[in-house]
Design a protein around this motif. Structure first.
Motif, short mmCIF file in Angstrom:
data_model
loop_
_atom_site.label_atom_id
_atom_site.label_comp_id
_atom_site.label_asym_id
_atom_site.label_seq_id
_atom_site.Cartn_x
_atom_site.Cartn_y
_atom_site.Cartn_z
N GLY A 24 44.29 41.44 34.51
CA GLY A 24 43.79 40.11 35.63
C GLY A 24 43.00 39.08 35.08
N GLU A 25 43.19 38.79 33.47
CA GLU A 25 42.52 38.17 32.56
C GLU A 25 41.52 38.80 32.22
OE1 GLU A 25 45.05 36.05 30.64
OE2 GLU A 25 46.37 36.27 32.22
N GLY A 26 41.07 39.89 31.97
CA GLY A 26 39.98 40.20 31.33
C GLY A 26 39.14 41.08 32.04
N TYR A 27 39.18 41.40 33.66
CA TYR A 27 38.98 42.34 34.64
C TYR A 27 39.09 43.51 34.46
CZ TYR A 27 37.64 37.90 36.89
OH TYR A 27 36.60 36.41 36.96
N PRO A 28 38.59 44.05 34.64
CA PRO A 28 38.68 45.57 34.16
C PRO A 28 39.36 46.17 35.43
CG PRO A 28 36.24 45.34 32.95
CD PRO A 28 37.23 44.19 33.95
N LEU A 29 39.94 47.47 35.90
CA LEU A 29 40.95 47.73 36.89
C LEU A 29 39.70 48.01 37.68
CD1 LEU A 29 43.17 48.37 38.10
CD2 LEU A 29 43.70 50.98 37.26
N HIS A 30 38.59 48.80 37.14
CA HIS A 30 37.99 49.82 38.37
C HIS A 30 37.44 48.14 39.19
CE1 HIS A 30 35.13 48.38 34.81
NE2 HIS A 30 34.29 48.80 35.70
N ILE A 31 37.33 46.82 37.99
CA ILE A 31 36.06 45.67 38.83
C ILE A 31 37.03 45.21 39.98
CG2 ILE A 31 35.86 43.22 38.77
CD1 ILE A 31 33.66 45.70 37.69
N ASN A 32 38.28 45.32 39.38
CA ASN A 32 39.06 44.58 40.41
C ASN A 32 39.37 45.64 41.81
OD1 ASN A 32 40.26 42.33 38.96
ND2 ASN A 32 42.13 43.98 37.84
N MET A 33 39.56 46.66 41.47
CA MET A 33 39.16 47.82 42.64
C MET A 33 38.01 47.71 43.93
SD MET A 33 41.22 51.29 41.60
CE MET A 33 41.42 52.10 42.65
N ILE A 34 36.97 47.81 43.22
CA ILE A 34 35.66 47.11 43.72
C ILE A 34 35.43 46.30 44.29
CG2 ILE A 34 33.01 47.65 43.20
CD1 ILE A 34 32.86 49.32 41.09
N ALA A 35 36.10 45.02 43.86
CA ALA A 35 35.99 43.41 44.66
C ALA A 35 37.24 44.04 45.26
CB ALA A 35 35.99 42.69 43.67
N GLY A 36 38.34 44.41 45.45
CA GLY A 36 38.77 44.36 46.60
C GLY A 36 38.55 45.37 48.08
N ALA A 37 37.71 45.98 47.51
CA ALA A 37 36.67 46.85 48.49
C ALA A 37 36.34 46.30 49.37
CB ALA A 37 36.38 48.45 48.26
N LEU A 38 35.27 45.58 48.76
CA LEU A 38 34.14 44.73 49.40
C LEU A 38 34.93 43.98 50.30
CD1 LEU A 38 31.89 45.20 46.56
CD2 LEU A 38 31.87 45.79 48.80
N ALA A 39 35.95 42.94 49.55
CA ALA A 39 36.82 41.74 49.54
C ALA A 39 37.30 42.50 51.27
CB ALA A 39 37.84 41.82 49.33
N GLY A 40 37.79 44.03 51.46
CA GLY A 40 38.76 44.13 52.28
C GLY A 40 37.87 44.52 53.53
N ILE A 41 36.91 44.98 53.23
CA ILE A 41 35.35 44.51 54.76
C ILE A 41 35.69 44.00 55.12
CG2 ILE A 41 33.26 46.21 54.94
CD1 ILE A 41 33.83 47.82 52.70
N SER A 42 35.06 43.11 53.93
CA SER A 42 34.86 41.76 54.64
C SER A 42 35.21 41.02 56.01
CB SER A 42 34.00 40.25 53.98
OG SER A 42 33.02 41.30 52.92
N GLU A 43 36.72 41.31 55.58
CA GLU A 43 38.24 40.13 55.90
C GLU A 43 38.13 40.76 57.21
OE1 GLU A 43 42.51 40.71 55.31
OE2 GLU A 43 41.74 41.34 53.63
N HIS A 44 38.68 41.75 57.29
CA HIS A 44 38.72 42.91 58.94
C HIS A 44 37.12 43.03 59.70
CE1 HIS A 44 42.53 43.74 57.32
NE2 HIS A 44 42.24 44.32 56.31
N ALA A 45 35.94 42.72 58.92
CA ALA A 45 34.46 42.84 59.97
C ALA A 45 34.98 41.49 60.69
CB ALA A 45 33.84 43.69 58.58
N VAL A 46 34.79 40.40 59.80
CA VAL A 46 34.46 39.31 59.70
C VAL A 46 35.13 39.07 61.99
CG1 VAL A 46 34.10 37.22 59.50
CG2 VAL A 46 33.18 38.61 58.28
N MET A 47 36.26 39.21 61.39
CA MET A 47 37.81 38.77 61.97
C MET A 47 37.86 39.74 63.08
SD MET A 47 38.23 35.64 61.44
CE MET A 47 38.85 34.85 62.56
N PHE A 48 37.24 40.72 63.04
CA PHE A 48 37.78 41.94 64.05
C PHE A 48 37.61 41.55 65.70
CE2 PHE A 48 37.32 45.75 66.59
CZ PHE A 48 38.19 46.12 65.84
N PRO A 49 37.18 40.93 65.86
CA PRO A 49 37.06 40.34 68.01
C PRO A 49 38.45 39.86 68.08
CG PRO A 49 34.82 39.82 67.31
CD PRO A 49 35.49 39.93 65.93
#
Length: 313
Positions: A24-49
């Motif tokens: 990802g242009e210099g982003y380590p794999l673990h950064i992509n995975m941590i960011a993805g996990a945080l993004a997934g939780i944010s995405e689903h929780a906010v729009m859950f209703p």
């Protein structure tokens, strides 16, 4: 896909080993995975209703009390009759599953995109589509049981009050198969959804932000656009998936015995014709426009800021 795609990375040859610390242009794999996990939780929780409403509107043979004319009317009716807390029933299942699933999702996406040349200059539609499809196959294998639990808890009249009790009840009544009966249908929906989403996102991001620097506005607009297109295209499959995931709670014997995607399609078409496949379209699009915008905004933002923090900037 990268937040700071200033210099395009060359595609890895068959003999080259992919640099997993610089995806990802210099982003380590673990950064992509941590960011993805945080993004997934944010995405689903906010729009859950809104997701609760989408699930209920897609259920065939719903009781009159669970029949809604629109998203706004459904919100009012559920809040006034069942209480506002009902709109959040099942959110724990999403949080438990979305974090790890999205870590796998974005990690797989970045690895496969790098391996197939998706970081080269220009719009690499084939690479991003293939990487997105690969990501969803891996993530959905983990997420599918949590999605089944979530939808059972979202249904009108559901007696399940916790993720554990719901999982135990489904397993006791229907066995392990109940958690994966919808998996082929889920893949049939999410593989094209993800392929369309990633391709549209990468294209829109580069059109809106040609310099490809970190730009929250461009990430949000591109993400929302990608979500709307992908959600509309795959809605018929989502209706079939909902039928299979909630079949155990149906009083209709035909629905209860549905065993796969083709049978679900036949039931929907026989009951309501082509119109049946449009069930829940409005709340689905309404869910994915802001949730996808939030997901990509969060993903790109978390990647950027975690990396900057590690650099001590």
């Amino acid at each position: 896909m990268a937040a700071a795609d200033v210099v395009a990375a060359p595609a890895a040859s068959a003999e080259e080993e992919v640099d997993y610390e610089g995806l990802g242009e210099g982003y380590p794999l673990h950064i992509n995975m941590i960011a993805g996990a945080l993004a997934g939780i944010s995405e689903h929780a906010v729009m859950f209703p809104v997701d609760v409403i989408r699930t209920r509107m897609q259920v065939l043979s719903a009781t009159p009390a669970a029949t809604y004319t629109g998203v706004a009317q459904a919100l009012r009716q559920i809040s006034s009759v069942e209480g506002a807390k009902t709109l959040w029933r099942g959110v724990a299942s999403v949080i438990l599953g979305a974090g790890p699933a999205h870590a796998v999702y974005f990690g797989t996406y970045e690895v496969v995109k790098e391996m197939t040349g998706g970081n080269r200059q220009g719009h690499q539609f084939a690479s991003t589509a293939f990487a997105g499809a690969s990501a969803t196959i891996a993530a959905d294998a983990f997420m599918n049981p949590f999605d089944v639990i979530k939808q059972r808890m979202q249904m009108h009249g559901s007696q399940h009050r916790s993720v554990v009790s719901c999982a135990r009840s489904v397993y006791a009544r229907e066995g392990l198969r109940a958690f994966y009966v919808s998996y082929p249908t889920t893949l049939a929906m999410t593989v094209p959804f993800t392929a369309v989403q990633f391709s549209v996102y990468e294209w829109a991001k580069k059109v809106i932000n040609p310099e490809e620097s970190y730009n929250p506005t461009s990430h949000a607009i591109a993400g929302g656009t990608a979500g709307a297109v992908a959600a509309a295209v795959t809605n018929p499959l989502d209706v079939a998936k909902t039928l299979l995931q909630t079949r155990g709670n149906s009083t209709d014997a035909t629905i209860r015995n549905a065993s796969g995607m083709l049978e679900a399609f036949k039931i929907i078409h026989s009951r309501e014709g082509a119109r049946g496949f449009l069930r829940g379209l409005s709340p689905r699009v309404l869910t994915f426009v802001p949730s996808n915008a939030l997901c990509w905004l969060s993903y790109e933002g978390f990647r950027f800021f975690i990396t900057q923090r590690q650099k001590g900037l």
